[in-house]
Design a protein around this motif. Structure first.
Motif, PDB file in Angstrom:
ATOM      1  N   GLN A 182      13.754  64.143  75.149  1.00  0.00           N
ATOM      2  CA  GLN A 182      14.868  64.417  74.512  1.00  0.00           C
ATOM      3  C   GLN A 182      15.273  63.146  73.556  1.00  0.00           C
ATOM      4  O   GLN A 182      15.882  63.496  72.637  1.00  0.00           O
ATOM      5  CB  GLN A 182      15.953  64.728  75.544  1.00  0.00           C
ATOM      6  CG  GLN A 182      15.867  66.227  75.776  1.00  0.00           C
ATOM      7  CD  GLN A 182      16.808  66.576  77.200  1.00  0.00           C
ATOM      8  OE1 GLN A 182      17.165  65.693  77.976  1.00  0.00           O
ATOM      9  NE2 GLN A 182      17.314  67.750  77.131  1.00  0.00           N
ATOM     10  N   ARG A 183      15.102  61.996  74.089  1.00  0.00           N
ATOM     11  CA  ARG A 183      15.829  60.830  73.559  1.00  0.00           C
ATOM     12  C   ARG A 183      14.631  60.328  72.302  1.00  0.00           C
ATOM     13  O   ARG A 183      15.091  60.047  71.110  1.00  0.00           O
ATOM     14  CB  ARG A 183      15.358  59.562  74.442  1.00  0.00           C
ATOM     15  CG  ARG A 183      16.549  59.364  75.496  1.00  0.00           C
ATOM     16  CD  ARG A 183      16.379  57.934  76.186  1.00  0.00           C
ATOM     17  NE  ARG A 183      15.333  57.811  77.042  1.00  0.00           N
ATOM     18  CZ  ARG A 183      15.253  58.365  78.420  1.00  0.00           C
ATOM     19  NH1 ARG A 183      16.158  58.741  78.730  1.00  0.00           N
ATOM     20  NH2 ARG A 183      14.093  58.106  79.181  1.00  0.00           N
ATOM     21  N   ALA A 184      13.348  60.805  72.335  1.00  0.00           N
ATOM     22  CA  ALA A 184      12.456  60.936  71.109  1.00  0.00           C
ATOM     23  C   ALA A 184      13.026  61.742  69.988  1.00  0.00           C
ATOM     24  O   ALA A 184      13.034  61.423  68.970  1.00  0.00           O
ATOM     25  CB  ALA A 184      11.112  61.104  71.499  1.00  0.00           C
ATOM     26  N   VAL A 185      13.250  62.923  70.419  1.00  0.00           N
ATOM     27  CA  VAL A 185      13.822  64.029  69.368  1.00  0.00           C
ATOM     28  C   VAL A 185      14.947  63.301  69.037  1.00  0.00           C
ATOM     29  O   VAL A 185      15.249  63.407  67.728  1.00  0.00           O
ATOM     30  CB  VAL A 185      14.091  65.314  70.132  1.00  0.00           C
ATOM     31  CG1 VAL A 185      14.436  66.176  69.105  1.00  0.00           C
ATOM     32  CG2 VAL A 185      12.765  65.848  70.594  1.00  0.00           C
ATOM     33  N   ASN A 186      15.765  63.031  69.575  1.00  0.00           N
ATOM     34  CA  ASN A 186      17.265  62.661  69.128  1.00  0.00           C
ATOM     35  C   ASN A 186      17.242  61.371  68.253  1.00  0.00           C
ATOM     36  O   ASN A 186      17.936  61.075  67.543  1.00  0.00           O
ATOM     37  CB  ASN A 186      18.385  62.178  70.391  1.00  0.00           C
ATOM     38  CG  ASN A 186      18.718  63.546  70.874  1.00  0.00           C
ATOM     39  OD1 ASN A 186      18.946  64.873  70.312  1.00  0.00           O
ATOM     40  ND2 ASN A 186      19.085  63.583  72.215  1.00  0.00           N
ATOM     41  N   ALA A 187      15.823  60.622  68.369  1.00  0.00           N
ATOM     42  CA  ALA A 187      15.674  59.456  67.644  1.00  0.00           C
ATOM     43  C   ALA A 187      14.996  59.628  66.489  1.00  0.00           C
ATOM     44  O   ALA A 187      14.720  58.548  65.675  1.00  0.00           O
ATOM     45  CB  ALA A 187      15.022  58.225  68.522  1.00  0.00           C
ATOM     46  N   LYS A 232      13.985  74.034  74.233  1.00  0.00           N
ATOM     47  CA  LYS A 232      14.749  73.960  75.214  1.00  0.00           C
ATOM     48  C   LYS A 232      15.222  72.588  75.293  1.00  0.00           C
ATOM     49  O   LYS A 232      16.497  72.372  75.486  1.00  0.00           O
ATOM     50  CB  LYS A 232      14.187  74.386  76.653  1.00  0.00           C
ATOM     51  CG  LYS A 232      15.193  74.165  77.585  1.00  0.00           C
ATOM     52  CD  LYS A 232      14.623  74.583  78.783  1.00  0.00           C
ATOM     53  CE  LYS A 232      15.549  74.297  80.025  1.00  0.00           C
ATOM     54  NZ  LYS A 232      14.890  74.957  81.445  1.00  0.00           N
ATOM     55  N   PHE A 233      14.449  71.605  74.841  1.00  0.00           N
ATOM     56  CA  PHE A 233      14.532  70.028  75.014  1.00  0.00           C
ATOM     57  C   PHE A 233      14.926  69.443  73.777  1.00  0.00           C
ATOM     58  O   PHE A 233      14.767  68.351  73.603  1.00  0.00           O
ATOM     59  CB  PHE A 233      13.676  69.440  75.784  1.00  0.00           C
ATOM     60  CG  PHE A 233      13.604  69.946  77.344  1.00  0.00           C
ATOM     61  CD1 PHE A 233      14.644  69.813  78.123  1.00  0.00           C
ATOM     62  CD2 PHE A 233      12.593  70.880  77.890  1.00  0.00           C
ATOM     63  CE1 PHE A 233      14.989  70.177  79.569  1.00  0.00           C
ATOM     64  CE2 PHE A 233      12.569  71.291  79.152  1.00  0.00           C
ATOM     65  CZ  PHE A 233      13.847  70.959  79.883  1.00  0.00           C
ATOM     66  N   GLY A 234      15.247  70.113  72.624  1.00  0.00           N
ATOM     67  CA  GLY A 234      15.549  69.403  71.535  1.00  0.00           C
ATOM     68  C   GLY A 234      15.349  69.867  70.091  1.00  0.00           C
ATOM     69  O   GLY A 234      16.078  69.658  69.195  1.00  0.00           O
ATOM     70  N   LEU A 235      14.020  70.385  70.048  1.00  0.00           N
ATOM     71  CA  LEU A 235      13.563  70.645  68.761  1.00  0.00           C
ATOM     72  C   LEU A 235      14.321  72.129  68.180  1.00  0.00           C
ATOM     73  O   LEU A 235      14.536  73.121  69.053  1.00  0.00           O
ATOM     74  CB  LEU A 235      12.147  70.955  68.538  1.00  0.00           C
ATOM     75  CG  LEU A 235      11.067  69.548  68.613  1.00  0.00           C
ATOM     76  CD1 LEU A 235      10.144  69.744  68.617  1.00  0.00           C
ATOM     77  CD2 LEU A 235      11.754  68.474  67.897  1.00  0.00           C
ATOM     78  N   SER A 236      14.236  72.334  66.970  1.00  0.00           N
ATOM     79  CA  SER A 236      14.560  73.761  66.552  1.00  0.00           C
ATOM     80  C   SER A 236      13.293  74.305  66.568  1.00  0.00           C
ATOM     81  O   SER A 236      12.204  74.111  66.517  1.00  0.00           O
ATOM     82  CB  SER A 236      15.183  73.450  65.146  1.00  0.00           C
ATOM     83  OG  SER A 236      14.295  73.268  64.186  1.00  0.00           O
TER      84      SER A 236
END
Length: 119
Positions: free
Chosen positions: A16-21, A48-52
């Motif tokens: 999630q941190r990697a996706v958000n960054a 579920k954990f961040g990607l479209s």
């Protein structure tokens, strides 16, 4: 089991941190960990954990090709590129789990699986 739960939690948080960054994600497989063919189940977790859904699909196509240095050979449909592609029955952008059941596969321009009856 406790160690697995902790490691799994940390893995999801790191993802999630990697996706958000804005880190570019490449779809991969742990095929030695689970049966061959189950890798499509990973898409729902990526979403579920961040990607479209589109970003998850791109992680297995154009983003992976770019990160592997193969963007001129694979990752999109264009003349001169390897003709490896799949087809599914429903819209994976509406339901990413559609990619868990792939009824049509073309590899190198040759149909290797055709449960759709495509000619």
């Amino acid at each position: 089991m406790a160690k697995e739960r902790l490691a799994g939690r940390e893995q999801r948080l790191s993802y999630q941190r990697a996706v958000n960054a804005g880190v570019k994600i490449a779809f991969g497989t742990n095929a030695g960990v689970y049966p061959h063919g189950w890798n499509g189940k990973q898409f729902k977790y990526m979403v579920k954990f961040g990607l479209s859904p589109m970003q998850a699909i791109q992680s297995a196509t154009i983003s992976a090709a770019d990160l592997l240095g193969w963007k001129t050979k694979v990752g999109s449909i264009a003349p001169g590129k390897f003709a490896d592609l799949i087809a599914v029955k429903n819209d994976p952008l509406a339901d990413i789990t559609t990619l868990e059941n792939v009824p049509f596969v073309m590899k190198g321009g040759e149909v290797v699986k055709n449960e759709l009856g495509v000619k």
